[in-house]
Motif scaffolding. Structure first.
Motif, PDB file in Angstrom:
ATOM      1  N   GLU A  43       0.824  -1.202   0.000  1.00  0.00           N
ATOM      2  CA  GLU A  43       0.000   0.000   0.000  1.00  0.00           C
ATOM      3  C   GLU A  43       0.862   1.257   0.000  1.00  0.00           C
ATOM      4  O   GLU A  43       2.060   1.215   0.275  1.00  0.00           O
ATOM      5  CB  GLU A  43      -0.940   0.021   1.210  1.00  0.00           C
ATOM      6  N   ASP A 223      -3.256   5.084  -1.051  1.00  0.00           N
ATOM      7  CA  ASP A 223      -4.397   4.195  -0.821  1.00  0.00           C
ATOM      8  C   ASP A 223      -5.124   4.578   0.469  1.00  0.00           C
ATOM      9  O   ASP A 223      -6.341   4.519   0.537  1.00  0.00           O
ATOM     10  CB  ASP A 223      -3.920   2.744  -0.723  1.00  0.00           C
ATOM     11  N   ARG A 224      -4.348   4.956   1.499  1.00  0.00           N
ATOM     12  CA  ARG A 224      -4.904   5.448   2.764  1.00  0.00           C
ATOM     13  C   ARG A 224      -4.200   6.746   3.129  1.00  0.00           C
ATOM     14  O   ARG A 224      -3.065   6.987   2.713  1.00  0.00           O
ATOM     15  CB  ARG A 224      -4.720   4.436   3.900  1.00  0.00           C
ATOM     16  N   SER A 238      -9.280   5.420   4.187  1.00  0.00           N
ATOM     17  CA  SER A 238      -8.901   5.287   2.789  1.00  0.00           C
ATOM     18  C   SER A 238      -9.006   6.646   2.095  1.00  0.00           C
ATOM     19  O   SER A 238      -9.748   7.536   2.536  1.00  0.00           O
ATOM     20  CB  SER A 238      -9.796   4.271   2.081  1.00  0.00           C
TER      21      SER A 238
END
Length: 323
Positions: A43, A223-224, A238
């Motif tokens: 991520e 992504d976050r 997110s």
């Protein structure tokens, strides 16, 4: 679910404040003050906040450039907060850092090939192996191999930042912290470097922590997103959740400052009053309460925890009594 690649629990970093002829420690500046974080393999986690919020300090702690004052930090299930000597050197292969300033982070007396291969040399790689990997990495970051014989001052700012990226990635790390990697570049170059980072992540199966105050850049690559204020997380969710429905007043204010890309469309502007409090003596309770339009008496009495709000998914966390 995969196990976290890196896990931080109650991580703190206090800097001593000294005074007097004998330079005695009279107080501590709480740069990072109780961070819990799991970074998942593959991520990109964005860290955003105002200057002085502690995001760069946290990034340096995550890769071992700074030792935390307290807390636990583990990588692939192995404690790394107190590593030293050969153990720390081995961990460097897996944890790398891209610096904000491509001018100050490159030694002007070293050629580009030596700069990129310096980490390989420290890890004991032979000269032939170093040269091969340096040339391959120059190809990956979009530079000609002839650049290996040049000095940093002979290259442009965008090219120097590509060298910094190549130096971090030549060791084939698993986790890379990028600290404001495009803030020192011209606007025309920023998108090229962002696209390069996205492509390299996909090609090399990397995990990023992307530190920035530029929410447009963070939205593009992350992504976050974790929002920091005065050493603490105030919201973690997110990218899509934060873009659609930010819950914390501080997050709303940050997102309201992002220019609207569609002509004619306007978003409601949230203007924060005052300056961030002194990290040496932060406010009681909620640290944002001195600037928050929702603040009540309970905000001064009790610090809100980073928890999911009723009705929200467990992966959208916010630290506010009235979110």
């Amino acid at each position: 679910m995969n196990e976290p690649l890196l896990r931080a629990r109650d991580v703190r970093k206090y800097f001593p404040v000294r005074s007097g002829f004998l330079q005695r420690t009279v107080a501590h500046a709480r740069a990072v003050d109780g961070i819990d974080l799991d970074i998942r393999p593959g991520e990109t986690l964005g860290l955003v906040g105002e200057s002085g919020s502690g995001k760069s300090t946290l990034g340096r702690i995550l890769v071992g450039l700074m030792t935390p004052s307290a807390g636990e930090l583990s990588f692939e299930g192995r404690e790394i907060a107190g590593l030293g000597g050969s153990d720390l050197r081995r961990s460097r292969r897996q944890l790398q850092f891209i610096f904000q300033d491509p001018n100050g982070s490159l030694d002007p007396r070293m050629r580009v090939g030596e700069i990129i291969g310096e980490g390989l040399h420290a890890q004991g790689a032979e000269r032939d192996v170093r040269n091969k990997l340096v040339n391959e990495m120059l190809d990956k970051v979009g530079l000609r191999r002839e650049a290996a014989q040049r000095y940093p001052h002979e290259l442009s700012g965008g090219q120097r930042q590509r060298i910094g990226i190549a130096r971090a990635l030549v060791l084939q790390p698993k986790l890379v912290v990028a600290d404001e990697p495009v803030s020192a570049l011209d606007v025309s170059i920023q998108s090229q470097v962002l696209n390069l980072l996205v492509e390299l992540k996909r090609e090399l199966n990397l995990t990023y922590v992307f530190v920035s105050h530029n929410l447009a850049a963070v939205n593009y690559v992350s992504d976050r997103i974790a929002v920091m204020y005065l050493g603490k997380f105030v919201e973690l969710a997110s990218t899509e959740q934060l873009r659609r429905a930010p819950l914390h007043p501080y997050t709303r204010a940050l997102f309201s400052a992002v220019p609207e890309p569609i002509p004619g469309r306007r978003r409601q502007s949230v203007v924060l009053k005052g300056e961030p409090p002194n990290p040496i003596d932060p406010p009681s309770g909620c640290r944002f309460r001195t600037r928050c339009p929702l603040a009540r008496d309970v905000c001064a009495e009790r610090e809100p925890g980073l928890t999911p709000r009723p009705g929200d998914a467990n992966d959208h966390l916010v630290a506010c009594h009235f979110a």
